[in-house]
Structures are given as structure tokens and as C-alpha cells.
Write a protein that holds these residues in place. Structure first.
Motif, PDB file in Angstrom:
ATOM      1  N   ILE A 127       0.836  -1.204   0.000  1.00  0.00           N
ATOM      2  CA  ILE A 127       0.000   0.000   0.000  1.00  0.00           C
ATOM      3  C   ILE A 127       0.873   1.256   0.000  1.00  0.00           C
ATOM      4  CG2 ILE A 127      -1.482   1.381   1.517  1.00  0.00           C
ATOM      5  CD1 ILE A 127      -3.059  -1.151   2.139  1.00  0.00           C
ATOM      6  N   LYS A 128       1.908   1.261   0.811  1.00  0.00           N
ATOM      7  CA  LYS A 128       2.795   2.424   0.846  1.00  0.00           C
ATOM      8  C   LYS A 128       3.505   2.620  -0.480  1.00  0.00           C
ATOM      9  CE  LYS A 128       3.819   2.403   5.832  1.00  0.00           C
ATOM     10  NZ  LYS A 128       4.863   2.195   6.866  1.00  0.00           N
ATOM     11  N   ARG A 129       3.834   1.503  -1.134  1.00  0.00           N
ATOM     12  CA  ARG A 129       4.609   1.557  -2.364  1.00  0.00           C
ATOM     13  C   ARG A 129       3.740   1.880  -3.589  1.00  0.00           C
ATOM     14  NH1 ARG A 129       6.301  -3.522  -2.392  1.00  0.00           N
ATOM     15  NH2 ARG A 129       7.985  -3.040  -0.929  1.00  0.00           N
ATOM     16  N   ASN A 130       2.520   1.356  -3.616  1.00  0.00           N
ATOM     17  CA  ASN A 130       1.757   1.369  -4.870  1.00  0.00           C
ATOM     18  C   ASN A 130       0.451   2.142  -4.834  1.00  0.00           C
ATOM     19  OD1 ASN A 130       3.673  -0.344  -6.179  1.00  0.00           O
ATOM     20  ND2 ASN A 130       2.775  -2.100  -5.128  1.00  0.00           N
ATOM     21  N   THR A 131       0.169   2.872  -3.761  1.00  0.00           N
ATOM     22  CA  THR A 131      -1.056   3.674  -3.730  1.00  0.00           C
ATOM     23  C   THR A 131      -0.701   5.119  -3.392  1.00  0.00           C
ATOM     24  OG1 THR A 131      -1.629   3.528  -1.367  1.00  0.00           O
ATOM     25  CG2 THR A 131      -2.200   1.625  -2.759  1.00  0.00           C
ATOM     26  N   ASP A 132      -1.701   5.986  -3.558  1.00  0.00           N
ATOM     27  CA  ASP A 132      -1.504   7.401  -3.250  1.00  0.00           C
ATOM     28  C   ASP A 132      -1.981   7.773  -1.854  1.00  0.00           C
ATOM     29  OD1 ASP A 132      -0.452   7.906  -5.791  1.00  0.00           O
ATOM     30  OD2 ASP A 132      -2.448   8.153  -6.666  1.00  0.00           O
ATOM     31  N   LEU A 133      -2.276   6.775  -1.036  1.00  0.00           N
ATOM     32  CA  LEU A 133      -2.755   7.060   0.311  1.00  0.00           C
ATOM     33  C   LEU A 133      -1.725   7.833   1.127  1.00  0.00           C
ATOM     34  CD1 LEU A 133      -4.502   3.758   1.492  1.00  0.00           C
ATOM     35  CD2 LEU A 133      -5.590   5.962   1.058  1.00  0.00           C
ATOM     36  N   ASP A 134      -2.212   8.834   1.829  1.00  0.00           N
ATOM     37  CA  ASP A 134      -1.401   9.553   2.808  1.00  0.00           C
ATOM     38  C   ASP A 134      -1.464   8.745   4.107  1.00  0.00           C
ATOM     39  OD1 ASP A 134      -0.441  11.208   4.816  1.00  0.00           O
ATOM     40  OD2 ASP A 134      -1.310  13.023   3.952  1.00  0.00           O
ATOM     41  N   VAL A 135      -0.351   8.113   4.482  1.00  0.00           N
ATOM     42  CA  VAL A 135      -0.334   7.204   5.630  1.00  0.00           C
ATOM     43  C   VAL A 135       0.210   7.919   6.866  1.00  0.00           C
ATOM     44  CG1 VAL A 135       0.555   5.039   6.561  1.00  0.00           C
ATOM     45  CG2 VAL A 135      -0.011   5.209   4.118  1.00  0.00           C
ATOM     46  N   HIS A 136      -0.582   7.865   7.955  1.00  0.00           N
ATOM     47  CA  HIS A 136      -0.138   8.441   9.222  1.00  0.00           C
ATOM     48  C   HIS A 136      -0.177   7.356  10.291  1.00  0.00           C
ATOM     49  CE1 HIS A 136       0.562  11.317  12.446  1.00  0.00           C
ATOM     50  NE2 HIS A 136      -0.422  10.729  13.121  1.00  0.00           N
ATOM     51  N   ILE A 137       0.949   7.133  10.961  1.00  0.00           N
ATOM     52  CA  ILE A 137       1.019   6.185  12.071  1.00  0.00           C
ATOM     53  C   ILE A 137       0.858   6.968  13.378  1.00  0.00           C
ATOM     54  CG2 ILE A 137       2.442   4.474  13.248  1.00  0.00           C
ATOM     55  CD1 ILE A 137       3.885   4.017  10.574  1.00  0.00           C
ATOM     56  N   LEU A 138      -0.158   6.618  14.147  1.00  0.00           N
ATOM     57  CA  LEU A 138      -0.404   7.345  15.385  1.00  0.00           C
ATOM     58  C   LEU A 138       0.807   7.309  16.305  1.00  0.00           C
ATOM     59  CD1 LEU A 138      -3.999   6.609  16.780  1.00  0.00           C
ATOM     60  CD2 LEU A 138      -3.184   8.652  15.591  1.00  0.00           C
ATOM     61  N   LEU A 139       1.209   8.464  16.782  1.00  0.00           N
ATOM     62  CA  LEU A 139       2.273   8.571  17.766  1.00  0.00           C
ATOM     63  C   LEU A 139       1.717   8.218  19.146  1.00  0.00           C
ATOM     64  CD1 LEU A 139       3.854  11.930  16.534  1.00  0.00           C
ATOM     65  CD2 LEU A 139       4.568   9.595  15.962  1.00  0.00           C
ATOM     66  N   ASN A 140       2.591   7.907  20.071  1.00  0.00           N
ATOM     67  CA  ASN A 140       2.140   7.507  21.401  1.00  0.00           C
ATOM     68  C   ASN A 140       1.265   8.568  22.068  1.00  0.00           C
ATOM     69  OD1 ASN A 140       3.416   5.027  21.285  1.00  0.00           O
ATOM     70  ND2 ASN A 140       5.296   5.769  22.240  1.00  0.00           N
ATOM     71  N   GLY A 141       1.664   9.817  21.943  1.00  0.00           N
ATOM     72  CA  GLY A 141       0.879  10.894  22.539  1.00  0.00           C
ATOM     73  C   GLY A 141      -0.495  11.013  21.910  1.00  0.00           C
ATOM     74  N   GLU A 142      -0.565  10.844  20.594  1.00  0.00           N
ATOM     75  CA  GLU A 142      -1.848  10.902  19.889  1.00  0.00           C
ATOM     76  C   GLU A 142      -2.742   9.728  20.295  1.00  0.00           C
ATOM     77  OE1 GLU A 142       0.239  12.980  15.973  1.00  0.00           O
ATOM     78  OE2 GLU A 142      -0.230  10.834  15.991  1.00  0.00           O
ATOM     79  N   LYS A 143      -2.124   8.565  20.439  1.00  0.00           N
ATOM     80  CA  LYS A 143      -2.882   7.372  20.840  1.00  0.00           C
ATOM     81  C   LYS A 143      -3.460   7.560  22.245  1.00  0.00           C
ATOM     82  CE  LYS A 143      -1.328   3.533  19.293  1.00  0.00           C
ATOM     83  NZ  LYS A 143      -0.528   2.301  19.035  1.00  0.00           N
ATOM     84  N   GLU A 144      -2.701   8.176  23.127  1.00  0.00           N
ATOM     85  CA  GLU A 144      -3.196   8.422  24.488  1.00  0.00           C
ATOM     86  C   GLU A 144      -4.410   9.341  24.467  1.00  0.00           C
ATOM     87  OE1 GLU A 144      -2.347   6.984  27.348  1.00  0.00           O
ATOM     88  OE2 GLU A 144      -1.073   5.694  26.092  1.00  0.00           O
ATOM     89  N   GLU A 145      -4.423  10.298  23.538  1.00  0.00           N
ATOM     90  CA  GLU A 145      -5.579  11.195  23.428  1.00  0.00           C
ATOM     91  C   GLU A 145      -6.824  10.417  22.996  1.00  0.00           C
ATOM     92  OE1 GLU A 145      -6.778  15.472  21.320  1.00  0.00           O
ATOM     93  OE2 GLU A 145      -4.795  14.583  20.980  1.00  0.00           O
ATOM     94  N   TRP A 146      -6.660   9.467  22.060  1.00  0.00           N
ATOM     95  CA  TRP A 146      -7.776   8.603  21.648  1.00  0.00           C
ATOM     96  C   TRP A 146      -8.259   7.770  22.833  1.00  0.00           C
ATOM     97  CZ3 TRP A 146      -8.146   6.201  16.174  1.00  0.00           C
ATOM     98  CH2 TRP A 146      -7.765   7.137  15.194  1.00  0.00           C
ATOM     99  N   LYS A 147      -7.311   7.179  23.561  1.00  0.00           N
ATOM    100  CA  LYS A 147      -7.675   6.324  24.695  1.00  0.00           C
ATOM    101  C   LYS A 147      -8.471   7.100  25.741  1.00  0.00           C
ATOM    102  CE  LYS A 147      -3.805   3.036  24.555  1.00  0.00           C
ATOM    103  NZ  LYS A 147      -2.644   2.501  25.309  1.00  0.00           N
ATOM    104  N   GLU A 148      -8.027   8.316  26.036  1.00  0.00           N
ATOM    105  CA  GLU A 148      -8.713   9.139  27.034  1.00  0.00           C
ATOM    106  C   GLU A 148     -10.139   9.452  26.588  1.00  0.00           C
ATOM    107  OE1 GLU A 148      -8.158  13.460  29.316  1.00  0.00           O
ATOM    108  OE2 GLU A 148      -6.559  12.675  28.019  1.00  0.00           O
ATOM    109  N   LYS A 149     -10.300   9.751  25.320  1.00  0.00           N
ATOM    110  CA  LYS A 149     -11.632  10.064  24.797  1.00  0.00           C
ATOM    111  C   LYS A 149     -12.558   8.852  24.864  1.00  0.00           C
ATOM    112  CE  LYS A 149     -14.522  12.771  22.512  1.00  0.00           C
ATOM    113  NZ  LYS A 149     -15.048  14.039  23.072  1.00  0.00           N
ATOM    114  N   LEU A 150     -12.021   7.668  24.636  1.00  0.00           N
ATOM    115  CA  LEU A 150     -12.835   6.453  24.548  1.00  0.00           C
ATOM    116  C   LEU A 150     -12.919   5.679  25.862  1.00  0.00           C
ATOM    117  CD1 LEU A 150     -11.466   5.237  21.093  1.00  0.00           C
ATOM    118  CD2 LEU A 150     -13.746   6.171  21.533  1.00  0.00           C
TER     119      LEU A 150
END
Length: 352
Positions: free
Chosen positions: A301-324
Motif C-alpha cells: 500500500i505504501k509503495r503502490n497507492t496514493d494514500l497519505d499514511v499516518h502512524i499514530l504517535l504515542n501521545g496521539e494514541k493516548e488522546e484517543w484512549k482518554e476520549k474512549l
């Protein structure tokens, strides 16, 4: 004279018949034909319905299961596979199993939560931090308890759990980095109250469309995005009408193997043993190879598509966890103290 001719003709017919039937039986011709017919009448057929592509962990695993069963039973048990929802959709396959129109299905655990709500435990956000924790749940006490519950309440045989991978999210509007980025977006998800609550908590709307309708609904813009494993996103080309991919690992997509209980109970014990052995071998295979396939197709997917790929950083993941986080308290009574305690023992958390 006519009587004499008729008697002669009758005698001649008898001799010819005796030659064709009797003598050919001695060289094995007729006996072999009869044996083949008897084998066909005695063959046991297991029809397996599933909704994903053959080039996925589940698609490959069920073909491996077929090969093992047919080899070990010397063809006495035949496994017929109907992939891609070609026989039944993910909505109708449950009733097909209950009615013995198919003998085996392999739905996602979230789909079984409609009938046995405790299966929604696997949909809790960030319930598992690693593949090892998933295995502990599937093959340990949690898995055993859930298989017992589906048998007790629904009268279907819970066989085992199969693996795919952690779920990721795509959409065509914007990068999904914070919970606020979900606001007013519309996603296709699998059915399941926990999944629905996750997205609504972050301000999004959901539709639990059949899996094989996802591509066309992305194409016409009825939905903005969807969540799935990389292998399902890749095999169905769900990236075609998407712009952004967030690698969130927010939930794990696994499957539960179910069989029609009456069919299973009617099998000779020797065949049950061969099927059990094939299932153990297949489960071991899919556990290992599902990880490899998701990693490999992520690279594609990274090699053959035009998708903008974002891997959640630890701090960002913690924000999701807190919300959920409130979802854990909400579903404590639904899943029960025992299952929630065992989940926390696995993932080492006090809340999530």
C-alpha cells in the motif's frame, strides 16, 4: 412358430445380459462402478461460507483446512468453500448455519456480538497492545468462556478463534490524528454496539453495511471512510476511493469458527478427530501468517497507492484512549466482571 421364436429371443437376451453383467463383474467393471456410487453416497460435505477474498488470512486458512481434512479422511469428508459472500452475505450466513444450509461459517467476532453480546469484548478500544495478548485471549480462558456461551445460548458449536490483524482507518476527507478529526464524518463499520459507540463518541456517524458493499459505497460517496485490517483493505482495493490511512491499531479483528451443532454431533467420532486436528494445525498457521500478510500488504500500500499514511504517535494514541475510556465503564455490566477482569489481567491495565 411365433411362440418358439419368442422363447428363443428371450433365452438369447438372457445369455447376453449374463455376459454383460456377469463376466464384466469378474473383471471389476461393474463392481468398480457400484463402489464409486457407494462412495459418493457416503461422502460427507462441509459447506463453508465466508465473505472475504481468497487472498486474505481467512481465505487462505480455510483452503488449508480443506486440504488437511480431505487428505486425512482420504476424501470421505469434502470441504466446499464459498468465498466473497458468493453463497451468503455476512448478514444472512448466521441463519444459513442455524438451518444447516451451510455447516461452517467464520464471522468476525463483532458480528457474533449481535447474538452473544460478550463477544463485543474484543471491540473495546485498545483492548490489546500486542499479538501475544490477542493470542492469550483467543486461546486462553476468555476464548473458552465465549465459545461456551455461544453454544449454550445459540446452539451452534464454537470451534476456535482465527486471526487476522489490528484494524486501521481510511477516509477521503482529512487525516485522522485527533478525536476531533472524526467530527461529522460517516464510516462503514462491522455491526457491533461497541464499535458504533467508539465512532459516535468521537463525533462520527456509522453504517454497518455488508462487507462486500463497502467498495461501492465508498465509490459513490455514501460513506467517507471505513475501518479494517490491511489485508482486507488491500484485497478489496478499498484504498481506490480513499485519500488517508491512519495506522491506529485501535482494535483487533479476529474470527470465530462456528459449525452447525447437529451436523457436528452426527459426525462419526473418527471424522470429528480428523477435523479437530486440521483445525488446530490451521489455527497455528493463520496465527503466524496473518501477521506476515498484513505487514507485507502494508508495504504494498505504501509503495503502490496514493494514500497519505499516518502512524499514530504515542501521545496521539493516548488522546484517543482518554476520549474512549468511558466505554469500559459502560460495558462493564454487559460483559460481566469475570471477562473484564481476565482482559485486564492480560493487558495489564486497571481501566483500559
Amino acid at each position: 412358430m411365433r411362440t418358439f421364436l419368442f422363447i428363443g429371443f428371450f433365452i438369447l437376451t438372457g445369455i447376453v445380459t449374463a455376459y454383460v453383467v456377469g463376466f464384466q463383474s469378474r473383471d471389476g467393471f461393474s463392481a468398480e462402478y457400484d463402489d464409486d456410487q457407494e462412495k459418493m453416497r457416503g461422502q460427507i460435505v462441509i459447506k463453508v461460507s465466508h465473505v472475504v477474498s481468497e487472498n486474505t488470512p481467512k481465505g487462505k486458512a480455510v483452503r488449508r483446512f480443506k486440504a488437511l481434512v480431505e487428505e486425512s479422511t482420504k476424501g470421505k469428508v469434502k470441504v466446499e468453500i464459498y468465498p466473497n459472500g458468493s453463497l451468503y452475505s455476512d448478514i444472512s450466513e448466521w441463519d444459513a448455519l442455524k438451518n444447516n444450509n451451510v455447516q461452517m461459517i467464520i464471522p468476525a467476532t463483532s458480528k457474533v456480538s449481535y447474538y452473544v453480546p460478550e463477544f463485543g469484548l474484543f471491540d473495546l478500544p485498545f483492548a490489546f497492545k500486542s499479538y501475544d495478548q490477542v493470542q492469550q485471549a483467543f486461546e486462553g480462558e476468555i476464548g473458552k468462556l465465549l465459545l461456551e456461551k455461544v453454544e449454550e445460548r445459540e446452539g451452534v458449536k464454537g470451534v476456535t478463534f482465527w486471526y487476522n490483524g489490528f484494524k486501521q482507518i481510511t477516509n477521503n476527507k482529512r487525516p485522522l490524528i485527533t478525536p476531533a478529526d472524526f467530527n461529522r464524518l460517516h464510516f462503514r463499520t462491522m455491526p457491533g454496539e461497541v464499535i458504533k459507540d467508539q465512532y459516535q463518541t468521537m463525533g462520527a456517524a456509522v453504517s454497518d453495511l455488508p462487507f462486500n458493499k463497502t467498495y461501492e459505497n465508498l465509490e459513490v460517496g455514501f460513506i467517507d471512510g471505513q475501518e479494517n485490517t490491511i489485508t482486507n483493505i488491500y484485497s478489496k482495493k478499498l484504498y481506490d476511493h480513499q485519500s488517508y490511512l491512519t495506522v491506529s491499531n485501535h482494535s483487533y479483528l479476529g474470527y470465530v469458527v462456528l459449525m452447525n451443532e447437529e451436523f457436528w454431533d452426527g459426525l462419526p467420532e473418527e471424522y470429528q478427530e480428523e477435523i479437530d486436528s486440521a483445525m488446530v494445525q490451521t489455527t497455528d498457521w493463520i496465527r503466524r501468517h496473518s501477521i506476515e500478510m498484513n505487514d507485507s500488504q502494508m508495504r504494498e500500500i505504501k509503495r503502490n497507492t496514493d494514500l497519505d499514511v499516518h502512524i499514530l504517535l504515542n501521545g496521539e494514541k493516548e488522546e484517543w484512549k482518554e476520549k474512549l475510556a468511558p466505554l469500559y465503564e459502560k460495558y462493564e455490566d454487559v460483559f460481566g466482571e469475570e471477562l473484564m477482569r481476565k482482559l485486564r489481567e492480560i493487558n495489564g491495565s486497571t481501566g483500559q
